[in-house]
Design a protein around this motif. Structure first.
Motif, PDB file in Angstrom:
ATOM      1  N   ARG A 268       8.064   1.959  -0.568  1.00 50.75           N
ATOM      2  CA  ARG A 268       7.963   0.590  -1.075  1.00 50.75           C
ATOM      3  C   ARG A 268       7.730  -0.402   0.063  1.00 50.75           C
ATOM      4  N   LYS A 276      -0.040  -1.439  -2.081  1.00 52.56           N
ATOM      5  CA  LYS A 276      -1.178  -1.841  -2.911  1.00 52.56           C
ATOM      6  C   LYS A 276      -2.228  -0.733  -2.993  1.00 52.56           C
ATOM      7  N   TRP A 279      -1.052   2.064  -5.229  1.00 52.82           N
ATOM      8  CA  TRP A 279      -1.091   1.629  -6.622  1.00 52.82           C
ATOM      9  C   TRP A 279      -2.523   1.655  -7.155  1.00 52.82           C
ATOM     10  N   HIS A 282      -3.433   5.188  -7.755  1.00 51.16           N
ATOM     11  CA  HIS A 282      -2.757   5.645  -8.975  1.00 51.16           C
ATOM     12  C   HIS A 282      -3.493   5.168 -10.232  1.00 51.16           C
ATOM     13  N   LYS A 283      -3.943   3.923 -10.238  1.00 48.36           N
ATOM     14  CA  LYS A 283      -4.659   3.408 -11.415  1.00 48.36           C
ATOM     15  C   LYS A 283      -6.003   4.097 -11.596  1.00 48.36           C
ATOM     16  N   ILE A 292       7.093   5.831  -6.095  1.00 46.17           N
ATOM     17  CA  ILE A 292       7.431   4.798  -5.124  1.00 46.17           C
ATOM     18  C   ILE A 292       8.844   5.084  -4.609  1.00 46.17           C
TER      19      ILE A 292
END
Length: 319
Positions: A268, A276, A279, A282-283, A292
Motif C-alpha cells: 500500500r 496506482k 491497480w 488489476h483492472k 494490497i
C-alpha cells in the motif's frame, strides 16, 4: 491467499551454477536450487541492474520447485559488470528464452518484482506459451509518468530530507531533468564522477524502498560495482523508455496473457512503484488475484509482502 505471516523457506545453496554466453559481449551467471526434478520457477530480479541475492531463493518450497535464478546483463556476477552495450529489454527477454532452452524446460512459473515485474510481463506477452503462471510484486510498468514520480517530483515530497541527498551531485541549472543529468554523469569518462552519481542514485532508491528505512540496505551501495551496475543500467533503461515502442506498451498488450494464472502483490505504501500501477494492471487483467498489503512499502522482504509472495508460490505448486 493466506493472511498469516509466512517466514522464508530455509537457506539453501545451489546444486548447479554456471555461465551462459548470450552475445559477443555478455555472459550471464545462473544458478539452480531446490529439487532438480521439481516444477520450474524462474526468478527475475529488479533494477534493472540489481542482481540476485541468497534470500531470493527462499520464496519457494525447495522440495517442490526447481528454482532458477540469474543475473541480468551487466548485473551481479554476470560479465562485464555495468555494461550498457547490447543491454535492452528485448535482449533480456531473449536471454530468458535462451536460459529456458539451455535448461530444457518447457514451461515455467515466472516470478518478478519491481523491474522484475516489468520484465516478467514483457516476457509473458512475448512468449505466453512458455508461462505457467505469473507472480508479480511492486508493479512497475516503466512508463514516463512512473519515472517522473520517483526521479523528478512526487516521491520527493514524501522524503524531502533524503531527496536533498539525491540532488547534491546535480547543479541547480540541470535539475529540471534529473534523469538526463544523472545519465550524463553515469556514462562520464571519469570513474569518480560516475561513482558519485551512482551512489546518490542508488541510495535514494534504497532509502525509500521500505515502510521503515533500513540503513543496512542503503549502506550496500557503498560497494562501487554494485552501485555502478544498479544506477548505470537503471538510468540507461529509463532514458530509453525501457526500449518500448509506446509509453503504455504492457497494458496495451495485456490481452495476450489474461488466460495465464496471475498473482499481483502490492505494498500500500510503496513509494518507489506506487499502487496506482498495480491497480491499473488489476483492472486490465481482472482474472489475476490481486492483493494490497496494508503495512508494506516496496521491498519484497517486508513481512506482509513476503508472506503474500510465498503463499502465491505455494498456490502455484498445484499447476
Amino acid at each position: 491467499m493466506q493472511t498469516s505471516t509466512r517466514e522464508f523457506y530455509p537457506q539453501i545453496e545451489p546444486y548447479n551454477k554456471g555461465f551462459m554466453k548470450v552475445s559477443e559481449i555478455h555472459n550471464l551467471y545462473y544458478e539452480e536450487v531446490g529439487n532438480p526434478k521439481g516444477k520450474p520457477v524462474v526468478f527475475l530480479h529488479g533494477g534493472p541492474g540489481g542482481g540476485v541475492a541468497p534470500d531470493h531463493r527462499r520464496f519457494f518450497d525447495p522440495e517442490t520447485y526447481r528454482i532458477i535464478l540469474f543475473d541480468q546483463r551487466g548485473a551481479g556476477q554476470s560479465t562485464p559488470i555495468a555494461e550498457l552495450r547490447e543491454n535492452t529489454t528485448w535482449d533480456l527477454v531473449s536471454d530468458i528464452e535462451k536460459l529456458r532452452e539451455l535448461l530444457k524446460i518447457d514451461k515455467w512459473v515466472v516470478f518478478g518484482g519491481s523491474w522484475g515485474s516489468t520484465l516478467a510481463l514483457t516476457y509473458a506477452i512475448t512468449h505466453p506459451e512458455r508461462v505457467k503462471a505469473l507472480i508479480l510484486r511492486g508493479i512497475f510498468l516503466c512508463r514516463p509518468s512512473e519515472i517522473k514520480w520517483f526521479y523528478q517530483e512526487g516521491a520527493s515530497q514524501i522524503f524531502p530530507d533524503i531527496w536533498d541527498e539525491y540532488l547534491k551531485p546535480i547543479p541547480e541549472n540541470e535539475r529540471h531533468d534529473l534523469v538526463a543529468a544523472y545519465h550524463k554523469r553515469l556514462i562520464h569518462e571519469n570513474r569518480d564522477v560516475r561513482l558519485e552519481a551512482a551512489k546518490a542514485w542508488s541510495k535514494w532508491e534504497a532509502a525509500t524502498s521500505r515502510l521503515y528505512m533500513d540503513p543496512k540496505a542503503v549502506d550496500e551501495f557503498d560497494d562501487p560495482d554494485y552501485a555502478l551496475s544498479f544506477a548505470r543500467i537503471e538510468c540507461h533503461y529509463f532514458t530509453n523508455n525501457a526500449f518500448f515502442k509506446t509509453d503504455n506498451w504492457i497494458l496495451e498488450n495485456i490481452s495476450k496473457i489474461r488466460h495465464i494464472p496471475g498473482y499481483i502483490v502490492q505494498g500500500r505504501y510503496d513509494v518507489v512503484c506506487p499502487a496506482k500501477s498495480a491497480w491499473e494492471l488489476h483492472k486490465a487483467w481482472p482474472e489475476a488475484k490481486f492483493s494490497i498489503v496494508a503495512d508494506s512499502g516496496h521491498a519484497a522482504s517486508e513481512p506482509g509482502t513476503r508472506s503474500a509472495l510465498i503463499s502465491a508460490a505455494d498456490e502455484c505448486k498445484s499447476l
